[in-house]
Design a protein around this motif. Sequence first.
Motif, PDB file in Angstrom:
ATOM      1  N   LYS A   1      -3.790  90.075  59.924  1.00  0.00           N
ATOM      2  CA  LYS A   1      -4.395  90.239  58.681  1.00  0.00           C
ATOM      3  C   LYS A   1      -4.526  91.940  58.262  1.00  0.00           C
ATOM      4  O   LYS A   1      -4.805  92.620  59.400  1.00  0.00           O
ATOM      5  N   GLU A   2      -4.476  92.191  57.163  1.00  0.00           N
ATOM      6  CA  GLU A   2      -4.987  93.686  56.749  1.00  0.00           C
ATOM      7  C   GLU A   2      -6.214  93.394  55.962  1.00  0.00           C
ATOM      8  O   GLU A   2      -6.154  92.386  55.157  1.00  0.00           O
ATOM      9  N   GLY A   3      -7.088  94.570  55.790  1.00  0.00           N
ATOM     10  CA  GLY A   3      -8.351  94.203  55.072  1.00  0.00           C
ATOM     11  C   GLY A   3      -8.786  95.496  54.183  1.00  0.00           C
ATOM     12  O   GLY A   3      -8.401  96.458  54.584  1.00  0.00           O
ATOM     13  N   PHE A   4      -9.631  95.398  53.407  1.00  0.00           N
ATOM     14  CA  PHE A   4     -10.194  96.667  52.807  1.00  0.00           C
ATOM     15  C   PHE A   4     -11.900  96.230  52.787  1.00  0.00           C
ATOM     16  O   PHE A   4     -12.103  95.117  52.012  1.00  0.00           O
ATOM     17  N   SER A   5     -12.505  97.096  53.536  1.00  0.00           N
ATOM     18  CA  SER A   5     -14.039  96.807  53.432  1.00  0.00           C
ATOM     19  C   SER A   5     -14.792  97.869  52.600  1.00  0.00           C
ATOM     20  O   SER A   5     -14.428  99.004  52.538  1.00  0.00           O
ATOM     21  N   VAL A   6     -15.967  97.354  51.944  1.00  0.00           N
ATOM     22  CA  VAL A   6     -16.835  97.972  50.999  1.00  0.00           C
ATOM     23  C   VAL A   6     -18.065  97.556  51.416  1.00  0.00           C
ATOM     24  O   VAL A   6     -18.434  96.395  51.434  1.00  0.00           O
ATOM     25  N   ARG A   7     -19.136  98.493  51.280  1.00  0.00           N
ATOM     26  CA  ARG A   7     -20.499  98.143  51.403  1.00  0.00           C
ATOM     27  C   ARG A   7     -21.262  98.960  50.276  1.00  0.00           C
ATOM     28  O   ARG A   7     -20.585  99.776  49.725  1.00  0.00           O
ATOM     29  N   PRO A   8     -22.667  98.756  50.162  1.00  0.00           N
ATOM     30  CA  PRO A   8     -23.307  99.568  49.353  1.00  0.00           C
ATOM     31  C   PRO A   8     -23.042 101.235  49.572  1.00  0.00           C
ATOM     32  O   PRO A   8     -23.131 101.405  50.790  1.00  0.00           O
ATOM     33  N   GLU A   9     -22.870 102.109  48.651  1.00  0.00           N
ATOM     34  CA  GLU A   9     -22.953 103.405  48.653  1.00  0.00           C
ATOM     35  C   GLU A   9     -24.441 103.851  49.273  1.00  0.00           C
ATOM     36  O   GLU A   9     -25.319 103.608  48.950  1.00  0.00           O
ATOM     37  N   ARG A  10     -24.359 104.722  50.625  1.00  0.00           N
ATOM     38  CA  ARG A  10     -25.490 104.956  51.049  1.00  0.00           C
ATOM     39  C   ARG A  10     -25.288 106.465  52.007  1.00  0.00           C
ATOM     40  O   ARG A  10     -24.236 106.658  52.043  1.00  0.00           O
ATOM     41  N   PRO A  11     -26.214 107.215  51.906  1.00  0.00           N
ATOM     42  CA  PRO A  11     -25.975 108.472  52.837  1.00  0.00           C
ATOM     43  C   PRO A  11     -25.537 108.360  54.189  1.00  0.00           C
ATOM     44  O   PRO A  11     -26.079 107.212  54.514  1.00  0.00           O
ATOM     45  N   LEU A  12     -24.789 109.053  54.833  1.00  0.00           N
ATOM     46  CA  LEU A  12     -24.325 108.982  56.172  1.00  0.00           C
ATOM     47  C   LEU A  12     -25.851 109.031  57.172  1.00  0.00           C
ATOM     48  O   LEU A  12     -26.792 109.705  56.701  1.00  0.00           O
ATOM     49  N   GLY A  13     -25.720 108.157  58.142  1.00  0.00           N
ATOM     50  CA  GLY A  13     -26.976 108.180  58.915  1.00  0.00           C
ATOM     51  C   GLY A  13     -27.140 107.035  59.880  1.00  0.00           C
ATOM     52  O   GLY A  13     -26.581 106.947  60.850  1.00  0.00           O
ATOM     53  N   ARG A  14     -27.629 105.857  59.437  1.00  0.00           N
ATOM     54  CA  ARG A  14     -27.849 104.613  60.092  1.00  0.00           C
ATOM     55  C   ARG A  14     -26.540 104.075  60.324  1.00  0.00           C
ATOM     56  O   ARG A  14     -25.451 104.328  59.654  1.00  0.00           O
ATOM     57  N   PHE A  15     -26.183 102.977  61.420  1.00  0.00           N
ATOM     58  CA  PHE A  15     -25.049 102.345  61.585  1.00  0.00           C
ATOM     59  C   PHE A  15     -24.526 101.737  60.470  1.00  0.00           C
ATOM     60  O   PHE A  15     -25.367 101.023  59.744  1.00  0.00           O
ATOM     61  N   LEU A  16     -23.367 102.042  60.081  1.00  0.00           N
ATOM     62  CA  LEU A  16     -22.451 101.462  58.964  1.00  0.00           C
ATOM     63  C   LEU A  16     -22.929 102.086  57.587  1.00  0.00           C
ATOM     64  O   LEU A  16     -22.395 101.661  56.631  1.00  0.00           O
ATOM     65  N   ALA A  17     -23.868 102.864  57.685  1.00  0.00           N
ATOM     66  CA  ALA A  17     -24.439 103.519  56.388  1.00  0.00           C
ATOM     67  C   ALA A  17     -23.493 104.606  55.845  1.00  0.00           C
ATOM     68  O   ALA A  17     -22.795 105.451  56.702  1.00  0.00           O
TER      69      ALA A  17
END
Length: 335
Positions: A110-126
Motif C-alpha cells: 500500500k501507499e499512504g499519506f499521513s497527517v497529524r495536528p500541526e505542532r512545533p517540532l520537539g516531542r516524538f511525532l510532533a
Amino acid sequence: MGSIEDSTSEVAIPVIDISGYLAGDPTATAACAAELRAACENQGFLQVIGHSVPESTQKKFLDAIAKFFALPLEEKEKLSQTNSPCYRGYERVGGQKLDELDDNATTDQKEGFSVRPERPLGRFLAGPNQWPEDSVLPGFQEAYMEYFWAVHSLSKAMFQLMALSLGLDRTYFDYFASDPNGICLCRAHHYPPTPPDAAGRTRGVGAHTDFGALTLLLQDTVGGLEVLHKRTGTWHPVPPIAGAYVCNIGDLMERWTNNRYRSTMHRVISLLSRTDRYSCAFFNDGALDMIVEALPGCVPEGESPAYEPLRVEEHIVKRYVQSYGAGGTYIEQKA
C-alpha cells in the motif's frame, strides 16, 4: 502459524447505530454502551453507523485522496515521509511491514499519506504536516483537514461511550482523547490493483494489532479487510458498509482494561482485482505522558494486574520503530 486458516464461514462483526447516543437519549446510550462492551470483550471489532461525520465530508475526502495518489510518483515523493522529521507525508509502497505472524511476509503493498495536528517540532511525532502545492492539487489540504477534525470529534465521542461501557464516568478518557500532544494520526491508504501473479501471495497490510487505543477506519466498497477469530483461529471478512466506520481497540486499550477488552489481529488481503482500493485510518493514541495502568473494575478481586504501568510515549515509540524498521524506514528515537 499453521493453526490459523482462512474461512468462508461467516463470523458476524457487530454493527452499532450510535445516533441515539449522540442525540443524548439515555435509553439508547445504555443500549449502545452494552453493545460496545459485548463487542470489545469478544471480537474487539465492530462497525459504527449513525455517526456524526457527514457523508459529504467523507466523499470530498475520498475524492481528494484518489486524486493525490493518481499523481506521478515523482510529485508524491516531494512529500516523502523520509523528508519529514516527524514522519508525516507520503509513504511509498512497501515502506512499512506490519505482519506479526510471518517473518517472511512481504512488506505492505500500500501507499499512504499521513497527517497529524500541526505542532512545533520537539516531542516524538510532533511537527508540521507536508502538503502538495495548491497549484498541483487545489483544495486538498482543506478537504483533508475538514475530514480530520470531523473524525477526531467522533473519536472523542467514542471514548466517552467506551468509558460508559466500562462503568466509568463518561468523561474518564476526555484528557487522553483530546490529544494534548497532537499525535492523532489520519492516514489515507491506496492499495493498487493486484496482478494475478501476486494475488494471495502478498498482503495489502500484514496481520497485526493496532498500536494505540482506538482506531476508526473508513473503507470503500472494494473489500479485503479481514479479522482473526480467536477462538477458531480463522480469518473472516469485514464487509464494507457505505459510510460506516470500522472501529477497533488497540494494544493500549487492551492493556488499560487488563485484557478485558481485546485488541484483535487483522489484515488486508491482496485480492485479485483491477480496482484501486482506498481507505483511511484514524488513530487516537492519546497523551504521550499518560501512564496506562489497569482501570477501576478491570482487575478481579484477589488478583494482581496483568501488566506493569506503562507511559504512552514509551509504547508508541517502540511500536513505530519496529513496524517501520521492518520495512526499511528508519525512525529516530528522540529523548
